[in-house]
Enzyme design. Structure first.
Site, mmCIF file in Angstrom:
data_model
loop_
_atom_site.group_PDB
_atom_site.id
_atom_site.type_symbol
_atom_site.label_atom_id
_atom_site.label_comp_id
_atom_site.label_asym_id
_atom_site.label_seq_id
_atom_site.Cartn_x
_atom_site.Cartn_y
_atom_site.Cartn_z
ATOM 1 N N ARG A 125 -16.703 5.728 2.915
ATOM 2 C CA ARG A 125 -16.841 6.993 2.791
ATOM 3 C C ARG A 125 -17.142 7.656 1.537
ATOM 4 O O ARG A 125 -18.063 8.280 1.301
ATOM 5 C CB ARG A 125 -16.003 7.971 3.481
ATOM 6 C CG ARG A 125 -15.915 7.847 4.887
ATOM 7 C CD ARG A 125 -14.671 8.724 5.515
ATOM 8 N NE ARG A 125 -13.353 8.257 5.336
ATOM 9 C CZ ARG A 125 -12.473 8.747 4.553
ATOM 10 N NH1 ARG A 125 -12.528 9.703 4.001
ATOM 11 N NH2 ARG A 125 -11.229 8.024 4.589
ATOM 12 N N HIS B 64 -9.665 1.172 1.865
ATOM 13 C CA HIS B 64 -9.284 1.835 3.229
ATOM 14 C C HIS B 64 -10.512 1.527 4.064
ATOM 15 O O HIS B 64 -11.692 1.933 3.584
ATOM 16 C CB HIS B 64 -9.182 3.244 3.315
ATOM 17 C CG HIS B 64 -7.925 4.070 2.329
ATOM 18 N ND1 HIS B 64 -7.960 4.404 1.241
ATOM 19 C CD2 HIS B 64 -6.670 3.784 2.700
ATOM 20 C CE1 HIS B 64 -6.658 4.810 0.775
ATOM 21 N NE2 HIS B 64 -5.867 4.387 1.675
ATOM 22 N N HIS C 256 0.874 -1.184 -0.088
ATOM 23 C CA HIS C 256 0.076 -0.034 -0.049
ATOM 24 C C HIS C 256 0.848 1.395 -0.130
ATOM 25 O O HIS C 256 1.681 1.489 0.903
ATOM 26 C CB HIS C 256 -1.018 0.052 1.217
ATOM 27 C CG HIS C 256 -1.915 1.014 1.103
ATOM 28 N ND1 HIS C 256 -3.065 1.165 0.360
ATOM 29 C CD2 HIS C 256 -2.012 2.126 2.044
ATOM 30 C CE1 HIS C 256 -3.560 2.326 0.398
ATOM 31 N NE2 HIS C 256 -3.114 2.960 1.541
ATOM 32 N N HIS D 140 -12.208 3.434 -2.881
ATOM 33 C CA HIS D 140 -11.351 4.209 -1.894
ATOM 34 C C HIS D 140 -11.610 3.863 -0.537
ATOM 35 O O HIS D 140 -10.689 3.603 0.463
ATOM 36 C CB HIS D 140 -11.196 5.924 -2.217
ATOM 37 C CG HIS D 140 -10.462 6.569 -1.353
ATOM 38 N ND1 HIS D 140 -10.790 6.859 0.142
ATOM 39 C CD2 HIS D 140 -9.264 6.946 -1.138
ATOM 40 C CE1 HIS D 140 -10.021 7.426 0.652
ATOM 41 N NE2 HIS D 140 -8.890 7.577 -0.108
ATOM 42 N N HIS E 26 -5.574 -0.718 6.453
ATOM 43 C CA HIS E 26 -5.282 -0.427 8.022
ATOM 44 C C HIS E 26 -6.210 -1.197 8.798
ATOM 45 O O HIS E 26 -5.561 -1.989 9.601
ATOM 46 C CB HIS E 26 -5.961 1.140 8.247
ATOM 47 C CG HIS E 26 -5.265 2.290 7.483
ATOM 48 N ND1 HIS E 26 -3.883 2.333 7.547
ATOM 49 C CD2 HIS E 26 -5.434 2.956 6.382
ATOM 50 C CE1 HIS E 26 -3.288 3.353 6.612
ATOM 51 N NE2 HIS E 26 -4.477 3.775 6.298
ATOM 52 N N ASP F 254 2.353 3.261 2.519
ATOM 53 C CA ASP F 254 1.464 4.356 2.690
ATOM 54 C C ASP F 254 1.797 5.628 2.493
ATOM 55 O O ASP F 254 1.979 5.947 1.232
ATOM 56 C CB ASP F 254 0.651 4.281 3.937
ATOM 57 C CG ASP F 254 -0.813 4.765 4.033
ATOM 58 O OD1 ASP F 254 -1.292 5.395 2.865
ATOM 59 O OD2 ASP F 254 -1.467 4.950 5.062
ATOM 60 N N GLN G 142 2.703 11.306 -1.852
ATOM 61 C CA GLN G 142 2.563 11.925 -0.520
ATOM 62 C C GLN G 142 4.025 12.034 0.157
ATOM 63 O O GLN G 142 4.157 12.805 1.172
ATOM 64 C CB GLN G 142 1.627 10.988 0.332
ATOM 65 C CG GLN G 142 0.239 11.084 -0.055
ATOM 66 C CD GLN G 142 -0.644 10.297 0.915
ATOM 67 O OE1 GLN G 142 -0.219 9.764 2.133
ATOM 68 N NE2 GLN G 142 -1.927 10.084 0.545
ATOM 69 N N GLU H 216 -9.916 3.037 9.477
ATOM 70 C CA GLU H 216 -8.665 3.601 9.926
ATOM 71 C C GLU H 216 -8.922 4.666 11.078
ATOM 72 O O GLU H 216 -7.817 4.785 11.887
ATOM 73 C CB GLU H 216 -8.277 4.257 8.669
ATOM 74 C CG GLU H 216 -6.763 5.221 8.787
ATOM 75 C CD GLU H 216 -6.323 5.869 7.482
ATOM 76 O OE1 GLU H 216 -7.046 5.945 6.686
ATOM 77 O OE2 GLU H 216 -5.193 6.340 7.650
ATOM 78 N N HIS I 128 0.800 5.573 -1.571
ATOM 79 C CA HIS I 128 0.455 6.755 -2.237
ATOM 80 C C HIS I 128 1.867 7.578 -2.623
ATOM 81 O O HIS I 128 2.031 8.214 -1.707
ATOM 82 C CB HIS I 128 -0.583 7.507 -1.444
ATOM 83 C CG HIS I 128 -1.821 6.822 -0.903
ATOM 84 N ND1 HIS I 128 -2.624 6.471 -1.743
ATOM 85 C CD2 HIS I 128 -1.858 6.320 0.251
ATOM 86 C CE1 HIS I 128 -3.609 5.579 -0.794
ATOM 87 N NE2 HIS I 128 -2.895 5.909 0.335
HETATM 88 ZN ZN ZN Z 1 -3.690 4.816 2.225
#
Ligand code: ZN
Length: 434
Positions: free
Chosen positions: A216, A240, A60, A213, A277, A328, A65, A243, A62
């Site tokens: 939510r 996800h 996992h 994703h 998570h 992550d 980031q 989390e 991204h």
């Molecule tokens: Zn993530």
């Protein structure tokens, strides 16, 4: 042409072995044979004082980031109560500034560090798709393709987990920072997913998976459609979940269910599912994960950085739910640190030693290494990282003279690497034999 590697020891899931030579075929990208070192050809590559091991799988990431490093480590007068949600605002600002060139640039820097740290494969959970105002690029997967090309340039195997994003939250449209993540319909998302699979077809280091994703960001209807598509096309599905307590609370308030139970109701909890998570999963959710054969991907260094909590590793192990690991947010990139954090957190909470022991008396090392190897690969739909004929030639060389492990006997080598080693041990690596 076959290349022969002669390390001092081979370290894999079965233990430490001496006097072996590994034949790799860079054309096919696989291990071509495991032979006695005495049979190694004259042009073999000697790797003295080296342990050869399978590369680690980063399930996992991204990658963009990575550029939040440092920037997010100060207290803002706007957010004196800094937490995941205030961090997310800074992340949205970084995501908002990306274009095809800059996303390729940051991904390349991030993937180059991953390869140097001993990861040979990454599951890149990619959610920045369109122009900042939400209109598509001429090539609708321009940004995903740029990230894949960066992995190819770094020589890192990539599973591009194409994220689906529908809304800002339960009953809420996307806000300005989320528009470029969103597709207008689940059909439009699935079209992009199919187009990306076709684009990746001729690329040996690139495969594709689906990534609704979170509960939510996508509705139950989207989740059900995407899951159906994954089972029809044999794709992995990552999302996800669990989390943040606020996410659990919002899911309960909107649906009457906790996140994992909602995913199960949508038909999206299967053996091909990985929950990223799972830090706030309760016992009933863990039982559901176990019953459906799903995996949890823990991201311990990121969860520590964000104040997310920690994965209930001991309960997951006890229930038979596999744990993969991921870097992550890429604040820290070190597979050995990720797996060791699982055990350290389990020790702190249990207030005893050697907690995550799957079988026998070997301590936690075999289990921790399996989190970084086989559980990560299975979560991404990749072949198991083993040193056997026909396996992918994704290998790392570890320096037996490094101060972290110098002088450790073979019988304790795996445990020393898992409990005392870091990415600094990695001196060389091969992905698909190159
Ligand atoms: Zn993530």
């Amino acid at each position: 042409m076959t290349v022969c590697l002669v390390p001092e020891v081979v370290l894999d899931q079965t233990g430490v072995h001496r006097d072996l030579a590994i034949l790799i075929d860079p054309g096919e990208g696989i291990i071509d044979g495991v032979i006695g070192a005495v049979h190694a050809p004259g042009d073999a590559i000697n790797l003295p004082r080296t342990a050869l091991a399978p590369g680690f799988v980063n399930a996992h990431s991204h990658s963009f980031q990575r550029d939040l490093r440092g920037i997010v480590e100060r207290v803002s007068h706007l957010a004196p109560e800094d937490d995941f949600w205030t961090w997310r605002e800074a992340m949205y600002a970084a995501a908002g500034a990306l274009d095809p060139d800059s996303i390729r640039d940051v991904a390349l820097r991030c993937f180059a560090q991953m390869r140097r740290a001993g990861y040979t494969a990454v599951g890149e959970f990619h959610y920045v798709h369109h122009r900042p105002d939400g209109t598509p690029y001429e090539r609708p997967n321009a940004l995903a393709e740029a990230v894949c090309e960066a992995a190819e340039e770094a020589g890192l195997r990539i599973v591009l987990l194409l994220a689906a994003y529908e809304r800002g939250g339960f009953g809420r449209p996307p806000d300005a920072g989320q528009r470029r993540f969103c597709d207008p319909s689940v059909g439009a998302y699935l079209d992009r997913l199919t187009a990306l699979q076709e684009w990746a077809a001729g690329r040996p280091l690139v495969t594709v998976g689906a990534a609704p994703h979170s509960v939510r960001a996508v509705s139950e209807e989207w989740l059900a459609r995407i899951s159906e598509h994954c089972s029809d096309h044999d794709l992995v599905l990552h999302l996800h979940a669990g989390e943040q307590p606020r996410e659990v609370g919002e899911t309960l308030a909107a649906t009457g269910l906790r996140p994992v139970a909602l995913i199960e109701r949508a038909g999206a909890l299967t053996q091909r599912t990985t929950i990223v998570h799972g830090t706030h999963c309760d016992d009933a959710e863990i039982a559901l994960l176990a019953a459906r054969g799903a995996t949890v991907c823990a991201c311990p260094t990121t969860e520590a950085n964000l104040g997310d909590g920690y994965v209930p590793a001991r309960r997951l192990l006890g229930s038979g739910v596999p744990i993969a690991v991921g870097s992550d947010s890429n604040t820290i990139i070190d597979p050995l640190l990720e797996i060791r954090e699982l055990e350290h957190v389990a020790r702190r909470t249990a207030q005893r030693r050697n907690v995550l022991v799957a079988t026998g008396d070997a301590g936690p090392a075999p289990y921790l290494l399996s989190c970084g190897w086989s559980s990560g690969a299975a979560a991404l739909g990749l072949p198991a990282p083993v040193i056997e004929t026909g396996a992918p030639a994704d290998l790392i060389a570890l320096d037996l003279d490094d101060p972290e492990i110098a002088g450790v006997a073979d019988a304790h080598l795996a445990a020393a690497i898992a409990l005392a080693g870091s990415a600094a041990l990695v001196t060389r690596s091969w992905v698909a034999g190159r």
